[in-house]
Design an enzyme around this catalytic site. Sequence first.
Site, PDB file in Angstrom:
ATOM      1  N   GLU A  27       0.837  -1.211   0.000  1.00  0.00           N
ATOM      2  CA  GLU A  27       0.000   0.000   0.000  1.00  0.00           C
ATOM      3  C   GLU A  27       0.869   1.257   0.000  1.00  0.00           C
ATOM      4  O   GLU A  27       2.079   1.200   0.265  1.00  0.00           O
ATOM      5  CB  GLU A  27      -0.928   0.014   1.218  1.00  0.00           C
ATOM      6  CG  GLU A  27      -0.181   0.064   2.541  1.00  0.00           C
ATOM      7  CD  GLU A  27      -0.952   0.798   3.634  1.00  0.00           C
ATOM      8  OE1 GLU A  27      -1.374   1.946   3.405  1.00  0.00           O
ATOM      9  OE2 GLU A  27      -1.097   0.217   4.725  1.00  0.00           O
ATOM     10  N   LYS A  88      -5.206  10.726   0.616  1.00  0.00           N
ATOM     11  CA  LYS A  88      -5.382   9.398   1.205  1.00  0.00           C
ATOM     12  C   LYS A  88      -6.633   8.789   0.584  1.00  0.00           C
ATOM     13  O   LYS A  88      -7.735   9.320   0.767  1.00  0.00           O
ATOM     14  CB  LYS A  88      -5.531   9.526   2.724  1.00  0.00           C
ATOM     15  CG  LYS A  88      -5.868   8.223   3.437  1.00  0.00           C
ATOM     16  CD  LYS A  88      -6.030   8.439   4.945  1.00  0.00           C
ATOM     17  CE  LYS A  88      -6.653   7.221   5.612  1.00  0.00           C
ATOM     18  NZ  LYS A  88      -6.923   7.446   7.039  1.00  0.00           N
ATOM     19  N   VAL A 108      -5.442   0.324   2.886  1.00  0.00           N
ATOM     20  CA  VAL A 108      -5.590  -1.134   2.815  1.00  0.00           C
ATOM     21  C   VAL A 108      -6.796  -1.491   1.938  1.00  0.00           C
ATOM     22  O   VAL A 108      -6.704  -2.336   1.044  1.00  0.00           O
ATOM     23  CB  VAL A 108      -5.734  -1.726   4.237  1.00  0.00           C
ATOM     24  CG1 VAL A 108      -6.180  -3.189   4.186  1.00  0.00           C
ATOM     25  CG2 VAL A 108      -4.410  -1.585   4.995  1.00  0.00           C
ATOM     26  N   ASP A 138     -17.369   5.006  13.601  1.00  0.00           N
ATOM     27  CA  ASP A 138     -16.061   5.152  12.970  1.00  0.00           C
ATOM     28  C   ASP A 138     -15.449   3.775  12.782  1.00  0.00           C
ATOM     29  O   ASP A 138     -14.683   3.275  13.594  1.00  0.00           O
ATOM     30  CB  ASP A 138     -15.142   6.067  13.776  1.00  0.00           C
ATOM     31  CG  ASP A 138     -13.873   6.409  12.991  1.00  0.00           C
ATOM     32  OD1 ASP A 138     -13.707   5.858  11.880  1.00  0.00           O
ATOM     33  OD2 ASP A 138     -13.069   7.210  13.483  1.00  0.00           O
ATOM     34  N   SER A 140     -13.395   1.566   9.973  1.00  0.00           N
ATOM     35  CA  SER A 140     -12.606   1.712   8.750  1.00  0.00           C
ATOM     36  C   SER A 140     -13.226   0.923   7.598  1.00  0.00           C
ATOM     37  O   SER A 140     -13.670  -0.218   7.777  1.00  0.00           O
ATOM     38  CB  SER A 140     -11.180   1.214   8.991  1.00  0.00           C
ATOM     39  OG  SER A 140     -10.453   1.249   7.783  1.00  0.00           O
ATOM     40  N   ALA A 141     -13.190   1.535   6.412  1.00  0.00           N
ATOM     41  CA  ALA A 141     -13.648   0.840   5.205  1.00  0.00           C
ATOM     42  C   ALA A 141     -12.755  -0.374   4.901  1.00  0.00           C
ATOM     43  O   ALA A 141     -13.128  -1.228   4.096  1.00  0.00           O
ATOM     44  CB  ALA A 141     -13.671   1.806   4.023  1.00  0.00           C
ATOM     45  N   ASP A 142     -11.605  -0.453   5.561  1.00  0.00           N
ATOM     46  CA  ASP A 142     -10.756  -1.647   5.401  1.00  0.00           C
ATOM     47  C   ASP A 142     -11.538  -2.912   5.760  1.00  0.00           C
ATOM     48  O   ASP A 142     -11.364  -3.961   5.135  1.00  0.00           O
ATOM     49  CB  ASP A 142      -9.532  -1.578   6.330  1.00  0.00           C
ATOM     50  CG  ASP A 142      -8.517  -0.510   5.930  1.00  0.00           C
ATOM     51  OD1 ASP A 142      -8.699   0.127   4.876  1.00  0.00           O
ATOM     52  OD2 ASP A 142      -7.544  -0.325   6.701  1.00  0.00           O
ATOM     53  N   LYS A 159      -4.138  -1.302  14.245  1.00  0.00           N
ATOM     54  CA  LYS A 159      -3.386  -0.323  15.009  1.00  0.00           C
ATOM     55  C   LYS A 159      -3.876  -0.289  16.449  1.00  0.00           C
ATOM     56  O   LYS A 159      -5.068  -0.343  16.704  1.00  0.00           O
ATOM     57  CB  LYS A 159      -3.490   1.046  14.347  1.00  0.00           C
ATOM     58  CG  LYS A 159      -2.540   1.122  13.157  1.00  0.00           C
ATOM     59  CD  LYS A 159      -3.010   2.087  12.131  1.00  0.00           C
ATOM     60  CE  LYS A 159      -4.309   1.605  11.511  1.00  0.00           C
ATOM     61  NZ  LYS A 159      -4.933   2.610  10.677  1.00  0.00           N
TER      62      LYS A 159
HETATM   63  N1  PSU Z   1      -1.170   1.517   9.537  1.00  0.00           N
HETATM   64  C1  PSU Z   1      -0.017   2.226   9.626  1.00  0.00           C
HETATM   65  N2  PSU Z   1       0.098   3.349   8.892  1.00  0.00           N
HETATM   66  C2  PSU Z   1      -0.910   3.776   8.072  1.00  0.00           C
HETATM   67  C3  PSU Z   1      -2.108   3.011   7.973  1.00  0.00           C
HETATM   68  C4  PSU Z   1      -2.187   1.900   8.729  1.00  0.00           C
HETATM   69  O1  PSU Z   1       0.884   1.871  10.356  1.00  0.00           O
HETATM   70  O2  PSU Z   1      -0.733   4.808   7.432  1.00  0.00           O
HETATM   71  C5  PSU Z   1      -3.194   3.412   7.011  1.00  0.00           C
HETATM   72  C6  PSU Z   1      -3.572   2.194   6.145  1.00  0.00           C
HETATM   73  O3  PSU Z   1      -3.478   2.583   4.797  1.00  0.00           O
HETATM   74  C7  PSU Z   1      -5.003   1.887   6.537  1.00  0.00           C
HETATM   75  C8  PSU Z   1      -5.514   3.255   6.895  1.00  0.00           C
HETATM   76  O4  PSU Z   1      -5.727   1.279   5.502  1.00  0.00           O
HETATM   77  O5  PSU Z   1      -4.413   3.825   7.626  1.00  0.00           O
HETATM   78  C9  PSU Z   1      -6.784   3.199   7.710  1.00  0.00           C
HETATM   79  O6  PSU Z   1      -7.327   4.472   7.773  1.00  0.00           O
HETATM   80  P1  PSU Z   1      -8.808   4.677   8.368  1.00  0.00           P
HETATM   81  O7  PSU Z   1      -8.688   4.307   9.819  1.00  0.00           O
HETATM   82  O8  PSU Z   1      -9.098   6.140   8.158  1.00  0.00           O
HETATM   83  O9  PSU Z   1      -9.720   3.788   7.594  1.00  0.00           O
HETATM   84 MN    MN Z   2     -12.480   6.247  10.168  1.00  0.00          MN
END
Ligand code: PSU
Ligand code: MN
Length: 302
Positions: A27, A88, A108, A138, A140-142, A159
Amino acid sequence: MLARNLIHIHPEVAAALAEHAPVVALESTLITHGFPHPQNLEIARKIEQTVRDNGAIPATIAILHGKITVGLTAEQLETLANDPHARKCSVRDLPLVLAQKKNGATTVAATMTIAHRTGIAVFATGGIGGVHRGSQFDVSADLMALGKTPVTVVCAGMKAFLDLSDTLEYLETQAVPVLGYQTDELPAFYSRSSGLPVDARVDSAAEVAEIIAARDALNLSQAILITVPVPIEAEWKADAAKAVIAQAQAEIETTGISGKNITPYMLAKIAELSGEESMRANIALLLNNARVGAEIARAVNG
Ligand code: PSU
Ligand code: MN
């Protein structure tokens, strides 16, 4: 397959895919939004090199001038790492950035989607997104992408500032198996332990390849999530991490930061508060996941 004019596959990646040689997708959000400049470029290069050293071709995925680019040249990687305006991009951002012909870094969710469309089966990253603490919506779309994209994602868990047990529940609902690579416990990104169990333990890349083959034989549409603990020597212990995460959480609540900016803020704040420790663990787990991803890609093609 994606329309030809929307996508560019690096010739080396295209050749590897045509020969059924091992390829690992990577990614790009971690490059633009996960690490500070200029270390981000150095880290991205090291991840790619680790994939190569372990016998697979790296395919870093990003959007460059509105074109989905699978496998970046050295120059393209540099351009992206040096672009403070790269957006992003989760899945919902892809049409916008393509139409506007801008640069974008894939999360992701977006990376998995593009990897699957281009025929790449294995994707290595650091940590996936998940359910945020104290905020029911909240998510994640992941997690949705994992529920409908049949690739294999190698990560160090979610995380650590997320709600890990709610994230596991969500993944169960999405029918995504969460497997521990040489561990029975879900890794917590910076540290090896979360106190939560994985669905099952797997001990080798060959074992993972058999699970992937069974998933594909059944035509299931879910991803397989392989969680790999950070190497012991680089671990940032859960107790120490916990205090710093609590402080970062308290600080973000005073800022009004929301949506997609939460994760980048938390990562940067945690790095700032912990000094070297979180950074060291983050880099070590990324390189380790790149190695495991390459081993799985080789086993899948072997
Ligand atoms: N983990 C990391 N660094 C990052 C991310 C995850 O250590 O930058 C990124 C990944 O690309 C993941 C995204 O898909 O953060 C998730 O963001 P959100 O929580 O806004 O969906
Ligand atoms: Mn989010």
